[in-house]
Motif scaffolding. Structure first.
Motif, mmCIF file in Angstrom:
data_model
loop_
_atom_site.group_PDB
_atom_site.id
_atom_site.type_symbol
_atom_site.label_atom_id
_atom_site.label_comp_id
_atom_site.label_asym_id
_atom_site.label_seq_id
_atom_site.Cartn_x
_atom_site.Cartn_y
_atom_site.Cartn_z
ATOM 1 N N GLU A 1 0.830 -1.209 0.000
ATOM 2 C CA GLU A 1 0.000 0.000 0.000
ATOM 3 C C GLU A 1 0.862 1.255 0.000
ATOM 4 O O GLU A 1 0.526 2.246 -0.656
ATOM 5 C CB GLU A 1 -0.928 -0.004 1.211
ATOM 6 N N THR B 1 0.623 3.940 -2.914
ATOM 7 C CA THR B 1 0.190 5.290 -2.546
ATOM 8 C C THR B 1 1.187 6.329 -3.035
ATOM 9 O O THR B 1 0.807 7.373 -3.579
ATOM 10 C CB THR B 1 0.020 5.398 -1.027
ATOM 11 N N ALA C 1 -5.975 -1.075 8.042
ATOM 12 C CA ALA C 1 -5.806 0.298 8.514
ATOM 13 C C ALA C 1 -4.449 0.491 9.176
ATOM 14 O O ALA C 1 -3.785 1.516 8.976
ATOM 15 C CB ALA C 1 -6.922 0.650 9.501
ATOM 16 N N LEU D 1 -1.761 0.847 6.546
ATOM 17 C CA LEU D 1 -1.781 2.187 5.950
ATOM 18 C C LEU D 1 -1.273 3.235 6.934
ATOM 19 O O LEU D 1 -0.538 4.154 6.556
ATOM 20 C CB LEU D 1 -3.205 2.532 5.516
ATOM 21 N N LEU D 2 -1.646 3.079 8.180
ATOM 22 C CA LEU D 2 -1.264 4.052 9.198
ATOM 23 C C LEU D 2 0.245 4.107 9.392
ATOM 24 O O LEU D 2 0.846 5.188 9.467
ATOM 25 C CB LEU D 2 -1.947 3.696 10.519
ATOM 26 N N THR E 1 2.246 4.440 5.401
ATOM 27 C CA THR E 1 2.032 5.561 4.490
ATOM 28 C C THR E 1 1.897 6.843 5.308
ATOM 29 O O THR E 1 1.816 6.811 6.541
ATOM 30 C CB THR E 1 0.761 5.379 3.633
ATOM 31 N N GLN F 1 -0.719 8.866 4.760
ATOM 32 C CA GLN F 1 -2.117 9.263 4.605
ATOM 33 C C GLN F 1 -2.671 9.802 5.919
ATOM 34 O O GLN F 1 -2.413 9.237 6.988
ATOM 35 C CB GLN F 1 -2.963 8.074 4.164
ATOM 36 N N ASP G 1 -8.341 9.721 6.144
ATOM 37 C CA ASP G 1 -8.328 8.976 4.881
ATOM 38 C C ASP G 1 -8.138 7.484 5.120
ATOM 39 O O ASP G 1 -8.712 6.652 4.408
ATOM 40 C CB ASP G 1 -7.230 9.509 3.964
ATOM 41 N N VAL G 2 -7.314 7.148 6.109
ATOM 42 C CA VAL G 2 -7.117 5.734 6.456
ATOM 43 C C VAL G 2 -8.436 5.131 6.933
ATOM 44 O O VAL G 2 -8.812 4.026 6.526
ATOM 45 C CB VAL G 2 -6.036 5.592 7.547
ATOM 46 N N CYS H 1 -10.823 2.094 4.937
ATOM 47 C CA CYS H 1 -11.090 0.800 5.570
ATOM 48 C C CYS H 1 -12.532 0.677 6.071
ATOM 49 O O CYS H 1 -12.845 -0.186 6.900
ATOM 50 C CB CYS H 1 -10.106 0.574 6.714
ATOM 51 N N ARG I 1 1.147 5.873 15.531
ATOM 52 C CA ARG I 1 1.882 6.454 14.389
ATOM 53 C C ARG I 1 3.016 7.347 14.881
ATOM 54 O O ARG I 1 4.127 7.276 14.366
ATOM 55 C CB ARG I 1 0.935 7.255 13.505
#
Length: 334
Positions: free
Chosen positions: A147, A151, A285, A288-289, A292, A294, A298-299, A303, A327
């Motif tokens: 991802e 991205t 999620a 992505l968290l 990326t 993002q 958006d995350v 999801c 994060r």
């Protein structure tokens, strides 16, 4: 005494040309990926009648590099000391850093201009993508970081297979996937076709995976069942994370009743369909968290969560920490 000339058929075939590979070790590189790449080369030399491969390690400044498991490796060269090689493999790190030194990227571009084949091990494809060296090529990397790559570089062709060989770009996922990539490359080298099976045998690889093999283990293999309806519904879930389907919709899609659907999950996965679906969404999620940049909103949307509040509550409930805090902790870790 007259002796006859030796028969032409008795001459030994010419030895294959020696191939020289370089392995660029970046801070936090995965040691298992690096070892899985060089061991098949060592075995090929052992199986052949002459040295077939030579390899050296490289770091940006020639200083020791710490692997992700804390083991330091002293490289042979710095970037500026490296001669022209047949191929260079970037042994990527876990996690991928937020910033990659421009000197490293420029060096990779220079290798490409010299006609050097380029490879990525584990997350090494990200370095090649950042240098603009995967445009028009098919590649892969570890499934957890797919991802992030898609991205940041939406135009790159990324597969979910364990390795890809596209002309002079050789990429693979992490773990022991470099074994399969290297055995495939060995088999492609002139004069080495018969060496690859011997390498596999020496490494006790009863089955060498091909570029068609997926990275993740299929559900049927993971749970030891051949329930086609269960496999079908889980595939539906995985393909519909952004807009989750209801239990009724899932049951209708696979042509069973809601009660049958719930019984399948309880019997084989020890949970309800709703709980399994939620875990899939939360784990995506988290990828992505942490993988990326993002925004959290958006995350959450990607999801299937209708609000950041709902997402945060579910995330903290499952992982024991709010998404924003995790994060920040990950990005501040050395």
């Amino acid at each position: 005494m007259v002796t006859s000339a030796p028969s032409a058929g008795l001459h030994a075939p010419p030895a294959p040309p020696l191939r020289h590979y370089g392995f660029l070790l970046v801070p936090g590189f995965t040691l298992i990926g690096f070892a899985s790449a060089i061991e098949p080369l060592r075995m090929a030399n052992r199986a052949g009648d002459a040295p077939l491969f030579r390899w050296n390690t490289i770091s940006q400044d020639g200083a020791p590099v710490m692997a992700s498991n804390g083991v330091p490796v002293q490289p042979d060269w710095s970037l500026d000391q490296t001669p022209v090689l047949d191929a260079v493999f970037i042994c990527g790190s876990n996690p991928i850093p937020t910033r990659i030194d421009p000197h490293c990227l420029n060096w990779l571009r220079r290798q490409a201009r010299l006609g050097v084949a380029l490879g990525g091990i584990c997350t090494g494809s990200y370095w090649l993508a950042r240098a603009g060296l995967l445009n028009g090529y098919r590649c892969t990397l570890h499934w957890e970081d797919t991802e992030r790559l898609l991205t940041d570089f939406p135009d790159i062709i990324v597969s979910r297979r364990i390795f890809e060989i596209d002309r002079d770009r050789y990429t693979c996922s992490g773990g022991i996937a470099p074994v399969d990539l290297m055995i495939a490359l060995i088999g492609q080298q002139a004069g080495c076709h018969g060496i690859a099976p011997k390498v596999s045998e020496l490494m006790v690889c009863e089955r060498v995976r091909s570029t068609h093999d997926p990275q993740r283990i299929p559900l049927r293999q993971r749970i030891g069942t051949s329930q086609p309806k269960l496999t079908e519904v889980v595939t539906l879930m995985e393909n519909n994370l952004e807009e989750p389907l209801t239990k009724e919709e899932l049951a209708q899609c696979i042509q069973v009743s809601v009660r049958q659907l719930e019984r399948l999950f309880q019997e084989h996965l020890k949970c309800t369909p709703t709980a399994y679906y939620l875990e899939l969404r939360l784990r995506r999620a988290r990828q992505l968290l942490l993988g990326t940049a993002q925004p959290i909103i958006d995350v959450a949307a990607a999801c299937g969560f209708v609000s950041v509040t709902h997402f945060t509550h579910r995330y903290r409930e499952f992982f024991g920490v709010p998404p924003g805090r995790e994060r920040r902790a990950t990005s501040s870790a050395p």
